[in-house]
Scaffold this motif. Structure first.
Motif, mmCIF file in Angstrom:
data_model
loop_
_atom_site.group_PDB
_atom_site.id
_atom_site.type_symbol
_atom_site.label_atom_id
_atom_site.label_comp_id
_atom_site.label_asym_id
_atom_site.label_seq_id
_atom_site.Cartn_x
_atom_site.Cartn_y
_atom_site.Cartn_z
ATOM 1 N N ARG A 25 -4.351 -12.736 -6.509
ATOM 2 C CA ARG A 25 -3.479 -12.343 -7.634
ATOM 3 C C ARG A 25 -4.637 -11.835 -8.690
ATOM 4 O O ARG A 25 -4.425 -10.747 -9.319
ATOM 5 C CB ARG A 25 -2.884 -13.412 -7.954
ATOM 6 N N ASP A 26 -5.640 -12.481 -8.858
ATOM 7 C CA ASP A 26 -6.819 -11.996 -9.818
ATOM 8 C C ASP A 26 -7.110 -10.596 -9.835
ATOM 9 O O ASP A 26 -7.259 -9.916 -10.544
ATOM 10 C CB ASP A 26 -7.648 -13.066 -9.992
ATOM 11 N N THR A 27 -7.443 -10.125 -8.300
ATOM 12 C CA THR A 27 -7.981 -8.980 -7.917
ATOM 13 C C THR A 27 -6.559 -7.802 -8.230
ATOM 14 O O THR A 27 -6.977 -6.802 -8.951
ATOM 15 C CB THR A 27 -8.274 -8.968 -6.632
ATOM 16 N N VAL A 28 -5.480 -8.315 -8.035
ATOM 17 C CA VAL A 28 -4.338 -7.506 -8.240
ATOM 18 C C VAL A 28 -3.929 -7.046 -9.612
ATOM 19 O O VAL A 28 -4.068 -5.965 -9.869
ATOM 20 C CB VAL A 28 -3.189 -7.744 -7.375
ATOM 21 N N VAL A 29 -4.108 -8.120 -10.355
ATOM 22 C CA VAL A 29 -3.756 -8.007 -11.860
ATOM 23 C C VAL A 29 -4.960 -7.083 -12.526
ATOM 24 O O VAL A 29 -4.540 -6.250 -13.159
ATOM 25 C CB VAL A 29 -3.770 -9.508 -12.554
ATOM 26 N N ARG A 30 -6.137 -7.070 -11.836
ATOM 27 C CA ARG A 30 -7.013 -6.606 -12.612
ATOM 28 C C ARG A 30 -7.197 -4.855 -12.148
ATOM 29 O O ARG A 30 -7.288 -4.184 -13.022
ATOM 30 C CB ARG A 30 -8.553 -7.046 -12.343
ATOM 31 N N VAL A 31 -6.834 -4.930 -10.987
ATOM 32 C CA VAL A 31 -6.961 -3.300 -10.583
ATOM 33 C C VAL A 31 -5.605 -2.413 -10.997
ATOM 34 O O VAL A 31 -5.915 -1.546 -11.333
ATOM 35 C CB VAL A 31 -7.141 -3.205 -8.969
ATOM 36 N N CYS A 32 -4.595 -3.212 -11.137
ATOM 37 C CA CYS A 32 -3.341 -2.700 -11.742
ATOM 38 C C CYS A 32 -3.542 -2.548 -13.092
ATOM 39 O O CYS A 32 -3.075 -1.481 -13.470
ATOM 40 C CB CYS A 32 -2.244 -3.562 -11.261
ATOM 41 N N ALA A 33 -4.039 -3.478 -13.930
ATOM 42 C CA ALA A 33 -4.427 -2.912 -15.119
ATOM 43 C C ALA A 33 -5.155 -1.830 -15.494
ATOM 44 O O ALA A 33 -5.246 -0.982 -16.305
ATOM 45 C CB ALA A 33 -5.053 -4.208 -15.887
ATOM 46 N N GLU A 34 -6.220 -1.692 -14.552
ATOM 47 C CA GLU A 34 -7.134 -0.559 -14.766
ATOM 48 C C GLU A 34 -6.556 0.590 -14.337
ATOM 49 O O GLU A 34 -7.046 1.890 -14.658
ATOM 50 C CB GLU A 34 -8.469 -0.733 -13.768
ATOM 51 N N THR A 35 -5.718 0.645 -13.354
ATOM 52 C CA THR A 35 -5.054 2.194 -12.904
ATOM 53 C C THR A 35 -3.765 2.344 -13.256
ATOM 54 O O THR A 35 -2.973 3.366 -13.245
ATOM 55 C CB THR A 35 -5.088 1.951 -11.318
ATOM 56 N N GLY A 36 -3.157 1.541 -14.191
ATOM 57 C CA GLY A 36 -1.999 1.707 -14.645
ATOM 58 C C GLY A 36 -0.445 1.377 -13.565
ATOM 59 O O GLY A 36 0.443 1.677 -13.827
ATOM 60 N N ALA A 37 -0.964 0.615 -12.474
ATOM 61 C CA ALA A 37 0.041 0.480 -11.472
ATOM 62 C C ALA A 37 0.952 -0.769 -11.941
ATOM 63 O O ALA A 37 0.091 -1.391 -12.603
ATOM 64 C CB ALA A 37 -0.833 0.528 -9.943
ATOM 65 N N ALA A 38 1.814 -0.531 -11.284
ATOM 66 C CA ALA A 38 2.945 -1.824 -11.384
ATOM 67 C C ALA A 38 2.567 -3.038 -10.427
ATOM 68 O O ALA A 38 2.038 -2.573 -9.332
ATOM 69 C CB ALA A 38 4.310 -1.501 -11.507
ATOM 70 N N TRP A 39 2.909 -4.245 -10.844
ATOM 71 C CA TRP A 39 2.913 -5.094 -9.523
ATOM 72 C C TRP A 39 3.790 -6.407 -9.864
ATOM 73 O O TRP A 39 4.166 -6.497 -10.880
ATOM 74 C CB TRP A 39 1.373 -5.786 -9.630
ATOM 75 N N GLU A 40 4.149 -6.919 -8.722
ATOM 76 C CA GLU A 40 4.996 -7.895 -8.404
ATOM 77 C C GLU A 40 4.631 -8.863 -7.296
ATOM 78 O O GLU A 40 3.652 -8.658 -6.583
ATOM 79 C CB GLU A 40 6.385 -7.609 -7.945
ATOM 80 N N GLU A 41 4.893 -10.241 -7.669
ATOM 81 C CA GLU A 41 4.476 -11.202 -6.793
ATOM 82 C C GLU A 41 5.966 -11.701 -5.838
ATOM 83 O O GLU A 41 6.878 -11.904 -6.589
ATOM 84 C CB GLU A 41 3.911 -12.261 -7.362
ATOM 85 N N ARG A 42 5.687 -12.205 -4.633
ATOM 86 C CA ARG A 42 6.815 -12.431 -3.872
ATOM 87 C C ARG A 42 6.487 -13.630 -3.302
ATOM 88 O O ARG A 42 5.163 -13.763 -2.599
ATOM 89 C CB ARG A 42 7.428 -11.448 -2.809
ATOM 90 N N ASP A 43 7.135 -14.876 -3.358
ATOM 91 C CA ASP A 43 7.012 -15.968 -2.663
ATOM 92 C C ASP A 43 7.366 -16.148 -1.312
ATOM 93 O O ASP A 43 8.589 -15.824 -0.792
ATOM 94 C CB ASP A 43 7.583 -17.434 -3.498
ATOM 95 N N ILE A 44 6.603 -16.031 -0.322
ATOM 96 C CA ILE A 44 6.930 -16.074 1.288
ATOM 97 C C ILE A 44 8.017 -17.139 1.673
ATOM 98 O O ILE A 44 8.682 -17.226 2.439
ATOM 99 C CB ILE A 44 5.654 -16.235 2.237
ATOM 100 N N ASN A 45 7.825 -18.321 1.050
ATOM 101 C CA ASN A 45 8.882 -19.399 1.172
ATOM 102 C C ASN A 45 10.230 -19.053 0.671
ATOM 103 O O ASN A 45 11.236 -19.850 1.230
ATOM 104 C CB ASN A 45 8.340 -20.482 0.453
ATOM 105 N N GLN A 46 10.311 -18.240 0.024
ATOM 106 C CA GLN A 46 11.630 -17.721 -0.625
ATOM 107 C C GLN A 46 12.310 -16.884 0.178
ATOM 108 O O GLN A 46 13.478 -16.128 -0.049
ATOM 109 C CB GLN A 46 11.589 -17.464 -1.872
#
Length: 84
Positions: A25-46
């Motif tokens: 998550r830390d990596t995804v948040v950082r890289v998406c902020a740098e590139t302007g990409a959107a991100w979302e998180e899904r809980d595999i248990n749901q």
């Protein structure tokens, strides 16, 4: 006239209490902020389908719905997928 590329979306599939998911998550948040990409998180248990497909690989990262990485997320590789 320059055309803009459509914004890419990163999906992080994980579960609560997963240390590797927290690191991913830390990596995804950082890289998406740098590139302007959107991100979302899904809980595999749901989601039974995500559970069936990815349980042994979490965390899993998808870029625009296609599997990109699992277990560990390489920031340079993710950045390349989002800017290339």
């Amino acid at each position: 006239m320059e055309t803009q590329k459509p914004q890419k979306t990163v999906t992080l599939i994980g579960k609560p209490g997963c240390h590797l998911c927290d690191v991913a998550r830390d990596t995804v948040v950082r890289v998406c902020a740098e590139t302007g990409a959107a991100w979302e998180e899904r809980d595999i248990n749901q989601d039974a389908e995500l559970y069936r497909m990815y349980w042994e690989q979490i965390p899993v990262v998808l870029v625009d719905g296609a599997q990109h990485d699992f277990w560990r997320v390489d920031p340079d590789r993710l950045r390349g997928a989002l800017t290339g």
